[in-house]
Structure formats: structure tokens, C-alpha cells
Design a protein around this motif. Structure first.
Motif, mmCIF file in Angstrom:
data_model
loop_
_atom_site.group_PDB
_atom_site.id
_atom_site.type_symbol
_atom_site.label_atom_id
_atom_site.label_comp_id
_atom_site.label_asym_id
_atom_site.label_seq_id
_atom_site.Cartn_x
_atom_site.Cartn_y
_atom_site.Cartn_z
ATOM 1 N N HIS A 57 0.841 -1.206 0.000
ATOM 2 C CA HIS A 57 0.000 0.000 0.000
ATOM 3 C C HIS A 57 0.881 1.263 0.000
ATOM 4 C CE1 HIS A 57 -3.382 2.622 0.863
ATOM 5 N NE2 HIS A 57 -2.639 3.180 1.799
ATOM 6 N N ALA A 59 1.287 4.074 -2.905
ATOM 7 C CA ALA A 59 0.903 5.430 -2.488
ATOM 8 C C ALA A 59 2.043 6.428 -2.703
ATOM 9 C CB ALA A 59 0.470 5.426 -1.026
ATOM 10 N N LEU A 74 -0.482 6.044 -8.851
ATOM 11 C CA LEU A 74 -1.746 6.608 -8.375
ATOM 12 C C LEU A 74 -2.553 7.202 -9.529
ATOM 13 C CD1 LEU A 74 -0.682 8.320 -5.030
ATOM 14 C CD2 LEU A 74 -1.924 6.161 -5.342
ATOM 15 N N GLY A 75 -1.868 7.863 -10.442
ATOM 16 C CA GLY A 75 -2.542 8.446 -11.593
ATOM 17 C C GLY A 75 -3.170 7.400 -12.494
ATOM 18 N N LEU A 127 -3.982 4.286 -11.657
ATOM 19 C CA LEU A 127 -5.051 3.606 -10.928
ATOM 20 C C LEU A 127 -6.317 4.463 -10.832
ATOM 21 C CD1 LEU A 127 -2.957 1.952 -8.087
ATOM 22 C CD2 LEU A 127 -4.060 0.794 -10.018
ATOM 23 N N ALA A 128 -6.162 5.771 -10.833
ATOM 24 C CA ALA A 128 -7.306 6.674 -10.724
ATOM 25 C C ALA A 128 -7.972 6.949 -12.071
ATOM 26 C CB ALA A 128 -6.870 7.992 -10.093
ATOM 27 N N THR A 129 -7.370 6.507 -13.150
ATOM 28 C CA THR A 129 -7.925 6.728 -14.474
ATOM 29 C C THR A 129 -9.007 5.683 -14.747
ATOM 30 O OG1 THR A 129 -5.807 7.597 -15.249
ATOM 31 C CG2 THR A 129 -7.379 6.894 -16.943
ATOM 32 N N PRO A 130 -10.265 6.122 -14.878
ATOM 33 C CA PRO A 130 -11.365 5.166 -15.032
ATOM 34 C C PRO A 130 -11.243 4.235 -16.239
ATOM 35 C CG PRO A 130 -12.205 7.390 -14.705
ATOM 36 C CD PRO A 130 -10.730 7.500 -14.876
ATOM 37 N N LYS A 147 -2.719 -0.870 -15.358
ATOM 38 C CA LYS A 147 -2.720 -0.745 -13.904
ATOM 39 C C LYS A 147 -1.683 -1.672 -13.277
ATOM 40 C CE LYS A 147 -7.483 0.766 -13.527
ATOM 41 N NZ LYS A 147 -8.805 0.545 -12.930
#
Length: 85
Positions: free
Chosen positions: A48, A52, A58-59, A61-64, A71
Motif C-alpha cells: 500500500h 501510495a 496513483l494516476g 489507478l485513478a484513471t477510469p 494498472k
């Protein structure tokens, strides 16, 4: 004080096998809150925290619309750049 080696450096030195890197990625993908993950002979990595600490991961993983393979590559990169204890 010398810095601890990265997962990539330990991997290149054959102290952490490929199977452990793949398992770490899969463990994170299954549960992003995974903390202590054992690798190689006596190394542990907070998955984690490793992810993080990576703005790139993070970018992605946050992209739908990011593909699962993208990923996984981003998570793998974060893990390889992290410094196990």
C-alpha cells in the motif's frame, strides 16, 4: 547511512525472484490495503505504501478507462522502485 536497495536492485541480484514480484502485484490488485508482503529471503514490503508513494501509479489507478494491464504495470513499477525492509 547507506540506503536500502530497491526491489529492482534485489531482483537484479536474484535475491527476490520474479514469482514474488508477480505475486506482490496480484496481492495489491486483490487488496490495495495490503501492507506487509514477504518477498525473497526475508524481505518485506508495504505494498500500500509503495503504491501510495508513486504519483505515476496513483494516476494510472485513478484513471477510469485505464486497462487492467496498464494498472498492473504501474503497480509493478511502484513495487520495483520501493525499498523493502
Amino acid at each position: 547511512m547507506a540506503k536500502r536497495p530497491t526491489t529492482a536492485e534485489l531482483y537484479q541480484a536474484k535475491l527476490i525472484p520474479e514469482e514474488d514480484v508477480v505475486a506482490a502485484v496480484e496481492a495489491f490488485m486483490a487488496n490495495p490495503n495490503t501492507s506487509a508482503f514477504l518477498m525473497g529471503h526475508g524481505y518485506a514490503l508495504d505494498l500500500h505504501a509503495a503504491v501510495a508513494a508513486s504519483p505515476f501509479a496513483l494516476g494510472v489507478l485513478a484513471t477510469p478507462d485505464a486497462k487492467p494491464a496498464s494498472k498492473r504495470i504501474a503497480v509493478r513499477t511502484a513495487i520495483l522502485l520501493a525499498r523493502p525492509v
